[in-house]
Design a protein around this motif. Structure first.
Motif, PDB file in Angstrom:
ATOM      1  N   LEU A 206     -53.956  48.427 -45.103  1.00 26.93           N
ATOM      2  CA  LEU A 206     -53.572  49.541 -44.230  1.00 26.93           C
ATOM      3  C   LEU A 206     -53.645  50.807 -45.080  1.00 26.93           C
ATOM      4  O   LEU A 206     -52.641  51.442 -45.404  1.00 26.93           O
ATOM      5  N   TRP A 207     -54.868  51.170 -45.453  1.00 28.43           N
ATOM      6  CA  TRP A 207     -55.085  52.189 -46.475  1.00 28.43           C
ATOM      7  C   TRP A 207     -54.359  53.495 -46.182  1.00 28.43           C
ATOM      8  O   TRP A 207     -53.804  54.137 -47.080  1.00 28.43           O
ATOM      9  N   ASP A 208     -54.380  53.902 -44.923  1.00 30.59           N
ATOM     10  CA  ASP A 208     -53.900  55.253 -44.609  1.00 30.59           C
ATOM     11  C   ASP A 208     -52.383  55.378 -44.599  1.00 30.59           C
ATOM     12  O   ASP A 208     -51.857  56.473 -44.382  1.00 30.59           O
ATOM     13  N   ASN A 209     -51.682  54.285 -44.876  1.00 28.43           N
ATOM     14  CA  ASN A 209     -50.235  54.425 -45.064  1.00 28.43           C
ATOM     15  C   ASN A 209     -49.912  55.194 -46.342  1.00 28.43           C
ATOM     16  O   ASN A 209     -48.776  55.642 -46.531  1.00 28.43           O
ATOM     17  N   TYR A 210     -50.912  55.388 -47.189  1.00 29.19           N
ATOM     18  CA  TYR A 210     -50.754  56.298 -48.334  1.00 29.19           C
ATOM     19  C   TYR A 210     -50.372  57.694 -47.865  1.00 29.19           C
ATOM     20  O   TYR A 210     -49.663  58.428 -48.561  1.00 29.19           O
ATOM     21  N   HIS A 211     -50.867  58.077 -46.683  1.00 26.40           N
ATOM     22  CA  HIS A 211     -50.666  59.433 -46.176  1.00 26.40           C
ATOM     23  C   HIS A 211     -49.321  59.622 -45.482  1.00 26.40           C
ATOM     24  O   HIS A 211     -49.056  60.694 -44.938  1.00 26.40           O
ATOM     25  N   GLY A 212     -48.493  58.590 -45.471  1.00 27.83           N
ATOM     26  CA  GLY A 212     -47.173  58.707 -44.860  1.00 27.83           C
ATOM     27  C   GLY A 212     -46.117  58.133 -45.786  1.00 27.83           C
ATOM     28  O   GLY A 212     -46.230  58.202 -47.007  1.00 27.83           O
ATOM     29  N   THR A 213     -45.114  57.547 -45.207  1.00 26.68           N
ATOM     30  CA  THR A 213     -44.068  56.868 -45.971  1.00 26.68           C
ATOM     31  C   THR A 213     -43.822  55.507 -45.338  1.00 26.68           C
ATOM     32  O   THR A 213     -44.214  55.257 -44.190  1.00 26.68           O
ATOM     33  N   CYS A 214     -43.164  54.618 -46.095  1.00 29.63           N
ATOM     34  CA  CYS A 214     -42.886  53.289 -45.562  1.00 29.63           C
ATOM     35  C   CYS A 214     -41.904  53.335 -44.399  1.00 29.63           C
ATOM     36  O   CYS A 214     -41.824  52.392 -43.604  1.00 29.63           O
ATOM     37  N   SER A 215     -41.149  54.428 -44.287  1.00 32.55           N
ATOM     38  CA  SER A 215     -40.232  54.573 -43.159  1.00 32.55           C
ATOM     39  C   SER A 215     -40.879  55.293 -41.982  1.00 32.55           C
ATOM     40  O   SER A 215     -40.322  55.330 -40.882  1.00 32.55           O
ATOM     41  N   SER A 216     -42.049  55.868 -42.203  1.00 35.81           N
ATOM     42  CA  SER A 216     -42.791  56.548 -41.136  1.00 35.81           C
ATOM     43  C   SER A 216     -44.273  56.255 -41.340  1.00 35.81           C
ATOM     44  O   SER A 216     -44.995  57.022 -41.968  1.00 35.81           O
TER      45      SER A 216
ATOM     46  N   THR B 250     -48.356  34.587 -39.608  1.00 36.18           N
ATOM     47  CA  THR B 250     -47.031  35.209 -39.677  1.00 36.18           C
ATOM     48  C   THR B 250     -47.074  36.372 -40.659  1.00 36.18           C
ATOM     49  O   THR B 250     -47.480  36.198 -41.824  1.00 36.18           O
ATOM     50  N   ALA B 251     -46.687  37.547 -40.188  1.00 36.97           N
ATOM     51  CA  ALA B 251     -46.709  38.730 -41.045  1.00 36.97           C
ATOM     52  C   ALA B 251     -45.587  38.661 -42.067  1.00 36.97           C
ATOM     53  O   ALA B 251     -44.449  38.301 -41.742  1.00 36.97           O
ATOM     54  N   GLY B 252     -45.908  39.029 -43.298  1.00 34.71           N
ATOM     55  CA  GLY B 252     -44.913  39.123 -44.347  1.00 34.71           C
ATOM     56  C   GLY B 252     -44.487  40.562 -44.542  1.00 34.71           C
ATOM     57  O   GLY B 252     -44.661  41.407 -43.657  1.00 34.71           O
ATOM     58  N   ALA B 253     -43.958  40.854 -45.710  1.00 37.68           N
ATOM     59  CA  ALA B 253     -43.516  42.214 -46.018  1.00 37.68           C
ATOM     60  C   ALA B 253     -44.694  43.066 -46.463  1.00 37.68           C
ATOM     61  O   ALA B 253     -45.658  42.573 -47.064  1.00 37.68           O
ATOM     62  N   LEU B 254     -44.639  44.345 -46.158  1.00 33.47           N
ATOM     63  CA  LEU B 254     -45.637  45.282 -46.670  1.00 33.47           C
ATOM     64  C   LEU B 254     -45.461  45.438 -48.177  1.00 33.47           C
ATOM     65  O   LEU B 254     -44.342  45.393 -48.702  1.00 33.47           O
ATOM     66  N   SER B 255     -46.576  45.650 -48.876  1.00 30.21           N
ATOM     67  CA  SER B 255     -46.538  45.843 -50.323  1.00 30.21           C
ATOM     68  C   SER B 255     -47.543  46.910 -50.712  1.00 30.21           C
ATOM     69  O   SER B 255     -48.227  47.478 -49.850  1.00 30.21           O
ATOM     70  N   VAL B 256     -47.643  47.187 -51.988  1.00 25.72           N
ATOM     71  CA  VAL B 256     -48.553  48.195 -52.535  1.00 25.72           C
ATOM     72  C   VAL B 256     -48.358  49.516 -51.782  1.00 25.72           C
ATOM     73  O   VAL B 256     -49.284  50.044 -51.163  1.00 25.72           O
ATOM     74  N   ASP B 257     -47.139  50.036 -51.825  1.00 27.76           N
ATOM     75  CA  ASP B 257     -46.785  51.265 -51.109  1.00 27.76           C
ATOM     76  C   ASP B 257     -47.116  51.170 -49.629  1.00 27.76           C
ATOM     77  O   ASP B 257     -47.585  52.144 -49.014  1.00 27.76           O
ATOM     78  N   CYS B 258     -46.880  49.991 -49.088  1.00 26.12           N
ATOM     79  CA  CYS B 258     -47.072  49.736 -47.648  1.00 26.12           C
ATOM     80  C   CYS B 258     -48.528  49.797 -47.208  1.00 26.12           C
ATOM     81  O   CYS B 258     -48.819  49.963 -46.020  1.00 26.12           O
ATOM     82  N   THR B 259     -49.483  49.653 -48.151  1.00 30.24           N
ATOM     83  CA  THR B 259     -50.906  49.632 -47.799  1.00 30.24           C
ATOM     84  C   THR B 259     -51.473  48.217 -47.735  1.00 30.24           C
ATOM     85  O   THR B 259     -52.664  48.046 -47.466  1.00 30.24           O
ATOM     86  N   ALA B 260     -50.653  47.190 -47.983  1.00 33.46           N
ATOM     87  CA  ALA B 260     -51.111  45.806 -47.913  1.00 33.46           C
ATOM     88  C   ALA B 260     -50.113  44.997 -47.107  1.00 33.46           C
ATOM     89  O   ALA B 260     -48.901  45.082 -47.319  1.00 33.46           O
ATOM     90  N   LEU B 261     -50.634  44.204 -46.170  1.00 31.49           N
ATOM     91  CA  LEU B 261     -49.795  43.356 -45.331  1.00 31.49           C
ATOM     92  C   LEU B 261     -50.282  41.922 -45.443  1.00 31.49           C
ATOM     93  O   LEU B 261     -51.412  41.598 -45.058  1.00 31.49           O
TER      94      LEU B 261
ATOM     95  N   PRO C 294     -52.208  62.416 -39.436  1.00 26.32           N
ATOM     96  CA  PRO C 294     -51.393  63.517 -39.963  1.00 26.32           C
ATOM     97  C   PRO C 294     -52.159  64.837 -39.983  1.00 26.32           C
ATOM     98  O   PRO C 294     -53.386  64.859 -39.846  1.00 26.32           O
ATOM     99  N   SER C 295     -51.443  65.911 -40.175  1.00 25.60           N
ATOM    100  CA  SER C 295     -52.064  67.225 -40.269  1.00 25.60           C
ATOM    101  C   SER C 295     -52.779  67.378 -41.603  1.00 25.60           C
ATOM    102  O   SER C 295     -52.285  66.946 -42.640  1.00 25.60           O
ATOM    103  N   GLY C 296     -53.975  67.992 -41.574  1.00 25.83           N
ATOM    104  CA  GLY C 296     -54.708  68.276 -42.802  1.00 25.83           C
ATOM    105  C   GLY C 296     -56.177  67.948 -42.657  1.00 25.83           C
ATOM    106  O   GLY C 296     -56.549  66.958 -42.015  1.00 25.83           O
ATOM    107  N   ALA C 297     -57.028  68.775 -43.240  1.00 23.22           N
ATOM    108  CA  ALA C 297     -58.477  68.548 -43.198  1.00 23.22           C
ATOM    109  C   ALA C 297     -58.834  67.519 -44.260  1.00 23.22           C
ATOM    110  O   ALA C 297     -59.385  67.818 -45.313  1.00 23.22           O
ATOM    111  N   ASP C 298     -58.508  66.270 -43.959  1.00 26.09           N
ATOM    112  CA  ASP C 298     -58.652  65.177 -44.903  1.00 26.09           C
ATOM    113  C   ASP C 298     -59.559  64.117 -44.299  1.00 26.09           C
ATOM    114  O   ASP C 298     -59.914  64.187 -43.122  1.00 26.09           O
ATOM    115  N   ARG C 299     -59.872  63.096 -45.106  1.00 25.77           N
ATOM    116  CA  ARG C 299     -60.665  62.005 -44.540  1.00 25.77           C
ATOM    117  C   ARG C 299     -59.837  61.216 -43.528  1.00 25.77           C
ATOM    118  O   ARG C 299     -60.386  60.469 -42.724  1.00 25.77           O
ATOM    119  N   PHE C 300     -58.522  61.339 -43.584  1.00 29.30           N
ATOM    120  CA  PHE C 300     -57.638  60.895 -42.516  1.00 29.30           C
ATOM    121  C   PHE C 300     -56.668  62.042 -42.255  1.00 29.30           C
ATOM    122  O   PHE C 300     -55.709  62.252 -42.995  1.00 29.30           O
TER     123      PHE C 300
END
Length: 619
Positions: A247-257, A269-280, A305-311
């Motif tokens: 879940l690469w683009d979770n880098y652009h947010g937070t684990c709580s958002s 069965t889904a486990g816990a998110l890891s690697v700053d919430c970019t891996a499930l 999110p807001s910003g002229a970014d690749r995401f």
């Protein structure tokens, strides 16, 4: 990607010098190869010439000078010129044909063309006027006034049976005595390849992924919700009991958002998110033995999110790269769960098939990876269905873009989507650049296999440019766009572990860019300055993320200069053959530094051991 502050168009920044303390030959004598790499039986190629009719009429044969035309009354699918058969309204026949040679040994050959039909006939049951498409003496399809449509539709035919033959691709249109029917043909292509599947590799799994996605957007195209499923096979002799979604683009947010939210997982069965919430991690319902296939599914929410970014979004324009969850790769080193890097790329993935359905307001244009077809949705909405084969990722954009289209000389349809503020002259310049670049790279490394190519232009991109299969984000820059299109081969077709071996896509793409722009690298090594003994062309992103100011200088600059030096050792002809054969043998596969070094060594009698050492190419 072309990172700032260097950006691709600042060519002078790439004037770099030879290894300190080592004297590399400026123009070594070309060596005679003693064991060139074994070429694959088929080098991928696009064998129709001037398929978009933008380069005059040659080598097409037409029944009259009015068939290939740009006259008013019809419009091109791409560019300004098209083939218009019939449309007279009286007894009439038009023909159009071209002789093509389909290389022997090619296991896949596909003929495609875009067809628009309009008619004055009112019947819903009788085919009065007809268009026949043939290859050789075989009729592929017959269309008639009953197949009228409001726009162009792409037609596709498997013509693999004609490999090794020279045959005519031919269109014949016939009208009866009254009421016109116009058959308008454009962007004809015949693509060949040696294999439609990646090279067999039991060390990388899960293999042959296939993703099916259905998403619906809000009014602005900044929020997308729906469902995704992934089908895959275990290629390894070791049982596969789990997979990981990136879940690469979770880098652009937070684990709580979370910008990328996965829920309601099926098939595991889904486990816990890891690697700053970019891996499930998803534990599979039943472990897969070698050769077995499974499917997982999940609900998906994407918040841009807001910003002229690749995401990110820039005003009314959203750019949605790396947002779809994709399967992580497990190989001999284990699971690749590397962190996101904003300095370059971490996106190591295997070639996959995607079918993505995007439901969005009709006011938004949605360029995307793959071939797209638009159909009406509910009131005021459009459904864009994009299909892509053997791609490593899927990206799209959404917004009120200004779109212009054209076709390269070799037959690749190009679309340029511009945000507000990009002048029509700059957009046209980028279209011209894209048409030239895609053909230049294809001639060197193998035919572009992804159908159309979309370029999205916004001068606010802080990162310069970014590549996705069949889809690039870029500034107004000839060099940058040529570079991003080069990535269609070096990362897209010939994959690599972008986190651990970034030079295999960036250095190779910058070298390809130089060749496309007729730059020889003669001034590459004018003022070198290695930062330390630990600095190497082949360092990973883990190193470059802690030495970010050196990343582009070494990986892009020194890397491409090393390839120019290798060309001078091998000679131009042998180097060109090396890269084309290497691309063919790794088509839809994965390249490693060790494999490339072995292929290069096989192409020359000169011992390259000292060359790799001097150029700091390890692996």
């Amino acid at each position: 990607m072309r990172p700032t502050p260097r950006k691709a168009f600042a060519a002078s920044v790439f004037t770099v010098a030879v290894l300190a303390g080592v004297s590399l030959p400026a123009t070594p004598a070309a060596a005679t190869p003693h064991a060139t790499p074994s070429a694959a039986a088929c080098t991928p190629a696009q064998v129709v010439t001037n398929g978009g009719f933008e380069s005059g009429t040659s080598p097409w044969s037409q029944s009259s000078t009015s068939v290939i035309t740009n006259r008013t009354g019809q419009t091109a699918h791409g560019g300004t010129t098209f083939a218009w058969l019939d449309g007279v309204g009286s007894t009439h026949t038009d023909t159009l044909s071209q002789s093509v040679t389909i290389p022997s040994g090619c296991s896949s050959a596909t003929l495609t063309f875009w067809l628009h039909i309009d008619t004055a006939e009112t019947t819903s049951s009788t085919a009065y006027d007809k268009l026949t498409a043939k290859i050789g003496t075989t009729t592929l399809a017959t269309y008639s006034n009953l197949n009228k449509n409001t726009g162009y539709a792409q037609k596709s035919f498997d013509v693999s049976a004609f490999a090794g033959q020279t045959v005519n691709v031919a269109f014949t249109g016939t009208e009866d005595s009254s009421l016109q029917t116009s058959f308008v043909v454009d962007d004809v292509a015949l693509d060949t390849s040696g294999d439609t599947t990646p090279p067999a590799d039991s060390t990388r799994t899960p293999a042959a992924p296939s993703y099916t996605v259905s998403l619906s957007s809000n009014t602005s195209g900044t929020v997308w919700t729906g469902h995704e499923s992934a089908t895959f096979t275990n290629a390894s002799s070791t049982a596969l009991s789990e997979v990981y979604l990136r879940l690469w683009d979770n880098y652009h947010g937070t684990c709580s958002s979370l910008p990328i939210a996965v829920s309601n997982v099926t098939g595991g069965t889904a486990g816990a998110l890891s690697v700053d919430c970019t891996a499930l991690k998803i534990s599979l319902s039943t472990p897969l033995t070698q050769g077995q296939t499974a499917t997982i599914g999940f609900d998906l929410g994407i918040t841009v999110p807001s910003g002229a970014d690749r995401f990110g979004y820039d005003g009314a324009f959203s750019f949605i790269g790396n947002a779809l969850p994709v399967l992580a790769v497990k190989d001999a080193a284990g699971w690749h769960l590397d962190p996101y890097t904003n300095n370059g790329e971490s996106f190591y993935s295997l070639a996959a098939d995607f079918k993505v359905t995007l439901d969005h307001p009709s006011t938004l244009l949605v360029p995307a990876t793959g071939a797209s077809v638009d159909t009406p949705g509910s009131s005021g909405r459009t459904i864009t269905t994009a299909t892509a084969t053997k791609v490593r990722d899927f990206a799209w954009a959404a917004g009120p873009f200004t779109k212009i289209s054209g076709t390269s000389t070799a037959g690749t349809p190009i679309n340029v989507y511009s945000v507000t503020g990009i002048s029509s002259a700059n957009a046209q310049s980028m279209l011209t650049t894209a048409k030239t670049a895609v053909d230049a790279h294809a001639a060197r490394f193998g035919a572009y296999p992804y159908g159309e190519l979309d370029a999205v232009i916004d001068n606010n991109f802080w990162f310069g440019g970014m590549e996705y299969p069949g889809f690039v984000l870029d500034l107004v820059s000839t060099t940058a766009l040529t570079h991003e299109i080069g990535h269609q081969w070096w990362y897209g077709i010939v994959g690599d572990d972008e986190y651990n071996s970034p030079w295999l896509d960036e250095a190779f793409t910058d070298y390809a860019t130089d060749l496309a722009l007729s730059k020889t690298g003669t001034s590459c090594w004018n003022s070198v300055s290695w930062a330390s003994t630990a600095e190497k062309i082949t360092n990973s992103m883990a190193y470059w993320d802690t030495h970010s100011s050196r990343y582009s200088t070494v990986v892009y600059g020194y890397g491409k200069c090393a390839l120019h030096d290798l060309r001078r050792v091998l000679g131009d002809t042998a180097m060109a053959k090396l890269l084309k054969d290497y691309a063919t043998s790794h088509w839809y596969g994965v390249s490693t530094t060790a494999e490339f070094k072995a292929a290069a060594q096989a192409a020359t009698t000169t011992d390259l051991t000292s060359f790799w050492t001097q150029h700091r190419i390890d692996g």
